[in-house]
Design a protein around this motif. Structure first.
Motif, PDB file in Angstrom:
ATOM      1  N   PRO B  74     -33.316 -20.377  22.596  1.00  0.00           N
ATOM      2  CA  PRO B  74     -32.593 -20.472  21.315  1.00  0.00           C
ATOM      3  C   PRO B  74     -32.160 -21.910  21.030  1.00  0.00           C
ATOM      4  O   PRO B  74     -31.746 -22.625  21.946  1.00  0.00           O
ATOM      5  CB  PRO B  74     -31.374 -19.571  21.518  1.00  0.00           C
ATOM      6  N   THR B  75     -32.260 -22.290  19.768  1.00  0.00           N
ATOM      7  CA  THR B  75     -31.865 -23.655  19.383  1.00  0.00           C
ATOM      8  C   THR B  75     -30.418 -23.631  18.908  1.00  0.00           C
ATOM      9  O   THR B  75     -29.822 -22.563  18.732  1.00  0.00           O
ATOM     10  CB  THR B  75     -32.756 -24.168  18.233  1.00  0.00           C
ATOM     11  N   ARG B  76     -29.910 -24.810  18.624  1.00  0.00           N
ATOM     12  CA  ARG B  76     -28.553 -24.944  18.100  1.00  0.00           C
ATOM     13  C   ARG B  76     -28.418 -24.173  16.781  1.00  0.00           C
ATOM     14  O   ARG B  76     -27.419 -23.522  16.531  1.00  0.00           O
ATOM     15  CB  ARG B  76     -28.288 -26.437  17.887  1.00  0.00           C
ATOM     16  N   THR B  77     -29.480 -24.254  15.957  1.00  0.00           N
ATOM     17  CA  THR B  77     -29.470 -23.558  14.662  1.00  0.00           C
ATOM     18  C   THR B  77     -29.321 -22.048  14.879  1.00  0.00           C
ATOM     19  O   THR B  77     -28.565 -21.392  14.157  1.00  0.00           O
ATOM     20  CB  THR B  77     -30.772 -23.851  13.889  1.00  0.00           C
ATOM     21  N   ASP B  78     -30.062 -21.520  15.881  1.00  0.00           N
ATOM     22  CA  ASP B  78     -29.982 -20.074  16.163  1.00  0.00           C
ATOM     23  C   ASP B  78     -28.562 -19.678  16.570  1.00  0.00           C
ATOM     24  O   ASP B  78     -28.017 -18.691  16.091  1.00  0.00           O
ATOM     25  CB  ASP B  78     -30.943 -19.686  17.299  1.00  0.00           C
ATOM     26  N   ILE B  79     -27.983 -20.482  17.483  1.00  0.00           N
ATOM     27  CA  ILE B  79     -26.627 -20.171  17.983  1.00  0.00           C
ATOM     28  C   ILE B  79     -25.615 -20.256  16.836  1.00  0.00           C
ATOM     29  O   ILE B  79     -24.745 -19.399  16.698  1.00  0.00           O
ATOM     30  CB  ILE B  79     -26.217 -21.157  19.111  1.00  0.00           C
ATOM     31  N   THR B  80     -25.788 -21.291  16.001  1.00  0.00           N
ATOM     32  CA  THR B  80     -24.873 -21.452  14.866  1.00  0.00           C
ATOM     33  C   THR B  80     -24.985 -20.265  13.917  1.00  0.00           C
ATOM     34  O   THR B  80     -23.985 -19.766  13.398  1.00  0.00           O
ATOM     35  CB  THR B  80     -25.183 -22.769  14.111  1.00  0.00           C
ATOM     36  N   ALA B  81     -26.227 -19.796  13.710  1.00  0.00           N
ATOM     37  CA  ALA B  81     -26.433 -18.651  12.808  1.00  0.00           C
ATOM     38  C   ALA B  81     -25.707 -17.415  13.359  1.00  0.00           C
ATOM     39  O   ALA B  81     -25.058 -16.678  12.603  1.00  0.00           O
ATOM     40  CB  ALA B  81     -27.920 -18.380  12.649  1.00  0.00           C
ATOM     41  N   ILE B  82     -25.806 -17.206  14.679  1.00  0.00           N
ATOM     42  CA  ILE B  82     -25.105 -16.060  15.289  1.00  0.00           C
ATOM     43  C   ILE B  82     -23.588 -16.248  15.113  1.00  0.00           C
ATOM     44  O   ILE B  82     -22.872 -15.303  14.763  1.00  0.00           O
ATOM     45  CB  ILE B  82     -25.463 -15.925  16.787  1.00  0.00           C
ATOM     46  N   GLY B  83     -23.141 -17.484  15.363  1.00  0.00           N
ATOM     47  CA  GLY B  83     -21.716 -17.792  15.195  1.00  0.00           C
ATOM     48  C   GLY B  83     -21.242 -17.491  13.786  1.00  0.00           C
ATOM     49  O   GLY B  83     -20.166 -16.922  13.574  1.00  0.00           O
TER      50      GLY B  83
END
Lengths: 382, 126
Positions: B74-83
């Motif tokens: 997972p990329t930073r973008t993916d983690i941010t989207a979950i956040g």
């Protein structure tokens, strides 16, 4: 003894006494230097934000605190404090004995504080609307419910004051009794270099927000430091520390201040974009054309008692950027207080402790005696 | 003679004038640098520097993202989207809790009102 006094002193006699004194002074200076180095290299955290409190509400990184009463009587109108988006709120509760919040609680004021926390990457989409139209109104509901009050007072420091004004200007129906702003910018055209650097020539705000999401705290800190670049390399503050380093109280305060000035937090990206375009470039708050979520921010609709406090030598929010607040609001009971000192000193400096805090507490106390709607029910301080 | 003997200056004595001088120098340098930084030339230079830095940051972020994707991580973008989704759920929960509190208060008020009415009714009947 008389005989000794009348005997002429020879140069070695005179200088041996002076020399001894000089040696003692030198020894003291060495001790001071060692202690200064110790203080500057200390890694442990300063004893900040210690006034006892309870968490009443949480959302994302934001929390609402209620400070525990220390007096038998409490004014019936609670005070909600709103902090800035670029720094941590413990400047208002610095260290025991030098804490604005501790002082207010001690004066019988029921104090609440919104701590926005440290924004996470997913908070990049928070806007001015998120604060002024969503979170602050929700928190106000909690404050009124918890304190069983029908009215409340609002206080904002720096950008927190701006958020308080945006809330008050979009909620003329709110039961707001008093509004206090501390070092709050309203006329962004008077923000000097900060305004100049916010223009298109120096900063592509869209690119900045798109690349970073939230604006990194280092960038914000650097922009503040650039306002007084020579002070970064100046020995003056170290001399100050060196001179007072044997005073434990001074050292404790120095460390707390120093920690706070280096403890910036990320600025939510969309909010930064909005602040730059709408406020810094457009100066829309003063022009009366700022709209949040389709509502015009009408400062003239603010009718509650209003106190604006500004610092004479504030290099971050300069006096011309803040002093026109009373002219902008529609209140009849309004006042501007200009204090000597700078931006941070206004919140927790020596002069603030001696003059500003008593002034604010007295001003608030006079206007928090009884809520008109519930006067008969509560009857003054409870 | 002892009273008029010259006093050897201590480090504390020397610090006063030096401090004053340092304060003055600091003020003058701040003024001078502020003037220099308030020019269009400086603003333009700052803009260009920021542009270059942001271009570098953007390309770095893109490369890291591609690398993470190639590793099936997972990329930073993916983690941010979950956040972001979690934050939105948290906000909705908070709104629901507030609404529940409001309704509960209403029910309590209604119950209290109903009880009072009932008591009044009983009183009248008796």
């Amino acid at each position: 003894m008389t005989a000794q006094r009348s005997a002429p002193l020879t140069p070695p006699d005179v200088f041996s006494g002076q020399l001894q004194q000089f040696q003692a002074e030198l020894q003291r200076a060495m001790l001071q230097s060692m202690r200064t180095l110790e203080v500057l290299s200390a890694r442990d955290e300063a004893n900040v934000g210690k006034t006892p409190k309870d968490v009443l509400w949480k959302r994302g990184t934001a929390q609402l605190y209620r400070y525990r009463r220390t007096t038998a009587d409490v004014y019936p109108v609670p005070l909600l404090m709103v902090h800035s988006l670029v720094s941590k709120p413990y400047i208002l509760d610095l260290i025991p004995g030098n804490s604005f919040i501790e002082y207010l609680v001690g004066q019988g004021i029921d104090v609440y504080l919104i701590d926005w926390g440290t924004p996470r990457p997913e908070d990049k989409s928070l806007t001015l609307e998120s604060y002024a139209l969503d979170m602050i109104p929700e928190v106000v509901g909690v404050v009124l419910e918890e304190s069983e009050a029908s009215e409340f007072s609002l206080f904002g420091y720096c950008m927190g004051g701006l958020l308080a004004l945006l809330y008050a200007g979009t909620h003329p129906e709110a039961p707001l009794r008093n509004l206090i702003t501390l070092a709050t910018p309203v006329d962004f055209s008077q923000m000097g270099l900060q305004n100049f650097w916010s223009q298109e020539l120096s900063m592509d705000v869209d690119r900045l927000v798109d690349v970073y999401g939230n604006i990194p705290p280092e960038l914000i800190q650097q922009s503040f430091r650039m306002l007084k670049p020579a002070s970064e390399f100046s020995p003056v503050r170290y001399i100050n520390l060196w001179q007072n380093v044997m005073n434990d109280r001074f050292v404790e305060q120095y460390r707390a201040f120093d920690q706070w000035t280096n403890d910036h937090i990320p600025f939510p990206g969309e909010c930064f974009r909005q602040t730059t375009i709408e406020l810094a470039r457009g100066n829309k708050l003063v022009k009366g054309t700022l709209e949040l979520g389709g509502r015009r921010v009408d400062l003239k609709a603010i009718r509650c008692s209003f106190l604006a406090v500004a610092a004479e030598s504030d290099h971050i929010v300069q006096l011309p950027a803040t002093q026109m607040q009373p002219d902008l609001v529609g209140s009849d009971d309004k006042e501007l207080v200009v204090m000597p000192g700078g931006h941070v000193g206004l919140a927790a400096g020596r002069k603030a402790v001696q003059t500003l805090w008593p002034k604010v507490a007295a001003w608030l106390g006079e206007r928090s005696q009884t809520a008109p709607a519930g006067a008969a029910r509560r009857g003054g301080r409870r | 003679m002892a009273e008029s003997a010259p006093r050897i200056p201590t480090p504390q004595d020397l610090l006063g004038p030096w401090r004053q001088m340092a304060e003055q120098a600091e003020q003058q340098w701040n003024q001078y640098l502020n003037q220099a930084m308030g020019t269009e030339a400086f603003a333009g230079m700052m803009g260009r520097y920021m542009e270059g830095y942001l271009a570098f940051q953007q390309s770095l972020a893109r490369n890291v993202e591609r690398y993470m994707q190639s590793l099936n991580l997972p990329t930073r973008t993916d983690i941010t989207a979950i956040g972001e989704r979690l934050a939105s759920m948290e906000a909705q929960l908070s709104a629901l809790a507030a609404e529940q509190r409001r309704l509960l208060k209403k029910v309590e008020a209604l119950e209290a009102g109903g009880g009072a009415k009932k008591a009044r009714g009983n009183g009248n009947g008796a």
